[in-house]
Design a protein around this motif. Structure first.
Motif, mmCIF file in Angstrom:
data_model
loop_
_atom_site.group_PDB
_atom_site.id
_atom_site.type_symbol
_atom_site.label_atom_id
_atom_site.label_comp_id
_atom_site.label_asym_id
_atom_site.label_seq_id
_atom_site.Cartn_x
_atom_site.Cartn_y
_atom_site.Cartn_z
ATOM 1 N N ASP A 94 0.995 -1.198 -0.024
ATOM 2 C CA ASP A 94 0.039 -0.040 0.121
ATOM 3 C C ASP A 94 1.054 1.259 -0.048
ATOM 4 O O ASP A 94 2.237 1.148 -0.104
ATOM 5 N N ASP A 95 0.263 2.526 0.079
ATOM 6 C CA ASP A 95 1.143 3.667 -0.290
ATOM 7 C C ASP A 95 2.114 3.693 0.820
ATOM 8 O O ASP A 95 3.094 4.140 0.525
ATOM 9 N N GLU A 96 1.361 3.466 2.210
ATOM 10 C CA GLU A 96 2.408 3.916 3.305
ATOM 11 C C GLU A 96 3.547 2.900 3.548
ATOM 12 O O GLU A 96 4.742 3.345 3.656
ATOM 13 N N ALA A 97 3.287 1.566 3.180
ATOM 14 C CA ALA A 97 4.279 0.521 3.134
ATOM 15 C C ALA A 97 5.335 1.014 2.047
ATOM 16 O O ALA A 97 6.423 0.861 2.321
ATOM 17 N N ALA A 98 4.966 1.384 1.077
ATOM 18 C CA ALA A 98 5.927 1.533 -0.142
ATOM 19 C C ALA A 98 6.931 2.814 0.223
ATOM 20 O O ALA A 98 7.853 2.777 -0.219
#
Length: 469
Positions: A94-98
């Motif tokens: 997801d965006d935060e993990a990336a």
């Protein structure tokens, strides 16, 4: 120096540019929608940031190894880096993990180029994020936060810059003569103990070996970055359960409890009750400028009083098994320890010791002393107060604000930033030592939940008792 009118780095600035103690602050903003390249250029070009001498100066080293700031004309386009494609470790991120994976890589292997002023802005439109990288030599975290926020506006009032809740000290009762004497004696005693420990940590005294302990060379190991998310209201609820406690006390109580939980999960067989793990905290030793102060400073001479005036505190926590019945005991122990640290002159004298070593023995020895302190302890912790209200940049609402720094020889580095009622703790780990940082983050989140439930129970009991009275 000569015709260039160069300005020397502060002692702490010189420390932060040494290879062993090089530090870059990586601040990430989550946005409701992607921010365009041209919009970023406009925001930066029109901001106080670009006018500040530190953000428009090259780092120059002379033939004697002395470092200076040299003013130049800034080409903003050289500092804004567009990453149009998705980043991260896997397609399913997801965006935060990336974004966390992207920053984790930056903390180990991506120094800032010295052929331009030491800051960059990375645009990640695929993840609706912006990463701002600023060399720690440009200033301390609190001052940089205040300066950077001049580029933002309040969500509810686009004409106003954000506000940061001031740190206020409670005024206690007037002490009697004997109490003042006792306080001075305690200050001297605690100062002697803590400064001696600081010096010994720079020589040979170290924490015992645990699964979360780093050491020499660990700063070059691959990193992983995760986020523990807290409610600021929950932290305030816990704070109210212990007289005169602060948010920093709550944070350190959470860290203490969470580390005990994680150690119980990873290696319960090899741990003894009361095992010490020591944290390193950087302490700002001068008044923190507010946004208005920075604007006035820019009108006069922004170089005056700027830089890093930082001391170090060593903050020990102790392992306790999960069978402990009262979660608030972690907060009470943290408050007692931090109160003693505040009463002492540890932070001030650690700064003076560093200044003395820097002046008479040079930056390499000063850097080595600090490096040894880090190698002989277990983790880094910091807390920076962010905006109270929601903010926008170029008219786009900011959904979160987080920060982390370059990797250290610690296996765990933690930085908390509060923003609009939330408090996010970025946890940077050496993933070969801590392969499951998500579990570590959950341990911290669970620790706060347990403390909040206990605090609410105590509050309810007090209400019941007052009703009977």
């Amino acid at each position: 120096m000569g015709i260039h009118n160069d300005e020397p780095l502060s002692p702490a600035g010189r420390l932060f540019v040494q290879p062993a103690t090089q530090q870059i602050i990586n601040c990430v903003l989550g946005l409701e929608q992607p921010l365009g390249y041209d919009a970023v250029l406009t925001v930066i070009s029109d901001s106080l940031l670009i006018m500040h001498p530190r953000f428009s100066s090259l780092l120059i080293t002379d033939n004697q190894g002395r470092e200076f700031w040299r003013k130049i004309e800034v080409d903003v386009r050289r500092h804004v880096i567009l990453r149009p494609d998705p980043v991260g470790e896997g397609e399913n991120d997801d965006d935060e993990a990336a974004v966390n994976a992207y920053i984790a890589d930056l903390t180990v292997s991506s120094p800032l180029k010295t052929n331009k002023p030491l800051w960059e802005v990375h645009l990640l439109p695929a993840h609706k994020s912006v990463v701002m990288r600023v060399h720690h030599a440009l200033g301390d975290g609190v001052s940089l936060m205040s300066l950077i926020l001049t580029q933002f506006r309040k969500l509810g009032d686009p004409t106003q810059t954000p506000t940061i809740e001031p740190l206020t000290l409670k005024k206690g009762r007037e002490l009697g003569k004997m109490e003042k004497i006792v306080k001075v004696l305690k200050m001297i005693w605690f100062t002697l103990i803590y400064v001696t420990e600081f010096l010994l940590r720079g020589l040979w005294v170290s924490d015992g070996k645990t699964v979360v302990r780093g050491g020499e060379g660990v700063e070059m190991w691959p990193r992983k970055l995760v986020t523990a998310k807290f409610s600021l209201q929950d932290m305030k609820t816990v704070k109210s359960a212990v007289n005169d406690a602060t948010i920093n006390d709550v944070l350190f109580g959470v860290i203490s409890s969470g580390l005990s939980k994680y150690l119980d999960y990873r290696s319960p067989e090899s741990l003894r009750e009361g095992l010490q793990l020591t944290g390193v905290a950087l302490v700002n030793l001068r008044p923190s400028p507010g946004l208005q102060d920075i604007k006035e400073l820019m009108k006069k001479n922004a170089g005056v009083g700027w830089g890093n005036k930082i001391g170090v505190m060593l903050l020990p926590v102790y392992y306790h098994k999960r069978s402990q019945s009262d979660p608030l005991e972690y907060l009470k122990r943290a408050k007692t320890m931090i109160d003693r640290k505040k009463l002492s002159m540890e932070a001030f004298l650690s700064h003076q010791i560093g200044y003395f070593v820097m002046r008479y023995f040079g930056p390499k020895i000063a850097s080595l002393l600090n490096y040894r302190v880090i190698c002989n302890t277990s983790f880094t912790i910091s807390n920076v107060v962010g905006p109270r209200e929601e903010i926008t940049i170029a008219g786009i609402p900011v959904t979160y604000m987080r920060t982390t720094s370059s990797s250290l020889s610690h296996a765990i580095t933690m930085h908390m930033v509060s923003y609009a009622g939330k408090a996010d703790l970025q946890i940077l780990v050496a993933k070969d030592l801590i392969p499951d940082p998500e579990m570590l983050a959950k341990c911290f989140e669970d620790a706060l939940i347990e403390m909040k439930e206990c605090a609410v129970h105590i509050s309810n009991m007090r209400k019941i008792d007052s009703n009977f009275i």
